[in-house]
Design an enzyme around this catalytic site. Structure first.
Site, PDB file in Angstrom:
ATOM      1  N   GLU A 258      -1.157  -9.064   4.721  1.00 59.15           N
ATOM      2  CA  GLU A 258      -0.947  -9.273   6.158  1.00 59.15           C
ATOM      3  C   GLU A 258      -2.254  -9.382   6.926  1.00 59.15           C
ATOM      4  OE1 GLU A 258      -1.027  -4.714   5.828  1.00 59.15           O
ATOM      5  OE2 GLU A 258      -0.521  -6.443   4.577  1.00 59.15           O
TER       6      GLU A 258
ATOM      7  N   HIS B 156      -3.455  -5.783   0.928  1.00 57.33           N
ATOM      8  CA  HIS B 156      -2.865  -6.041   2.243  1.00 57.33           C
ATOM      9  C   HIS B 156      -2.880  -7.536   2.581  1.00 57.33           C
ATOM     10  CE1 HIS B 156      -2.435  -1.899   3.828  1.00 57.33           C
ATOM     11  NE2 HIS B 156      -3.434  -1.626   3.002  1.00 57.33           N
TER      12      HIS B 156
ATOM     13  N   CYS C 225       0.836  -1.199   0.000  1.00 57.48           N
ATOM     14  CA  CYS C 225       0.000   0.000   0.000  1.00 57.48           C
ATOM     15  C   CYS C 225       0.877   1.258   0.000  1.00 57.48           C
ATOM     16  CB  CYS C 225      -0.977  -0.046   1.164  1.00 57.48           C
ATOM     17  SG  CYS C 225      -2.384   1.084   0.982  1.00 57.48           S
TER      18      CYS C 225
END
EC number: 6.3.5.3
Length: 223
Positions: free
Chosen positions: A198, A196, A86
């Protein structure tokens, strides 16, 4: 393998990234502040998401000029893996470590939702745990994720296998050219992506589709 997470004013996904790296590798990453001119001996450096310096001037433009970026460039030249997610992707582009540019979303609105990604190249240090053509889920949350590159650059990165992730048909959230969601440098050790991963590493938290990226990057595919 050892990892490091870069911290800059305005980045707010560092804790998520630290948790993901710790979960996958079993080792907590070291944190590196923006003023550092040296980075410890690590195998993976991650610049997480957020809004570094409030996104003033351009997203990532100020952060790309901080002292720590010179250290990251030096490590990248040595072959150390670097991941920007990002705002981290935006910073890597502004720093000249990745080709192209990231512009305002085509909708001119902040987009926060789940998308589907196609794994375009599974033969990379970041995607070996996936299969080419595999479609995975991933959250996105950004206002300036519209990837752009001129025709010559596009031809080069598409031909060289540098396009790693593409938004699956009908899920492009920002207008990115060729539905590009993630790109590599020519050397193959620096990856930038807007989604994302994660945030999807545990089934109990909604899914584990992002786990493969970290398992690949940390050489713990069996984890």
């Amino acid at each position: 393998m050892k990892s490091a997470v870069v911290q800059l004013p305005g980045l707010n996904r560092d804790c998520d990234m630290i948790a993901a790296l710790t979960k996958i590798s079993g080792k907590a990453p070291v944190t590196v502040w923006q003023t550092e001119t040296e980075i410890p001996d690590v195998d993976l450096i991650v610049i997480p998401g957020g809004f570094s310096y409030g996104d003033y001037l351009r997203c990532g433009a100020i952060a790309a000029r901080m002292p720590v970026m010179q250290a990251i460039k030096a490590k990248a030249e040595q072959g150390v893996r670097v991941l920007g997610v990002c705002n981290g992707f935006q910073i890597l582009v502004e720093a000249g470590l990745l080709p192209g540019a990231l512009m305002r979303n085509a909708s001119l609105k902040f987009v926060c939702r789940e998308v589907k990604l196609e794994v375009v190249n599974a033969d990379t240090a970041f995607t070996r745990a996936y299969a080419k053509g595999q479609v995975i889920r991933s959250p996105v949350a950004h206002h300036d994720g519209n990837y752009f590159a001129d025709a010559e650059t596009l031809k080069a990165i598409e031909g060289n296998g540098q396009v790693v992730f593409r938004y699956a048909e009908g899920t492009n959230p920002n207008g990115s050219v060729n539905d590009i969601a993630g790109v590599l440098n020519a050397k193959g050790n620096v990856l930038g992506m807007m989604p994302h991963p994660e945030n999807l590493i545990e089934s109990a938290h909604g899914g584990a589709d992002g786990r493969g990226l970290f398992a690949s990057a940390l050489d713990v595919i069996a984890a």
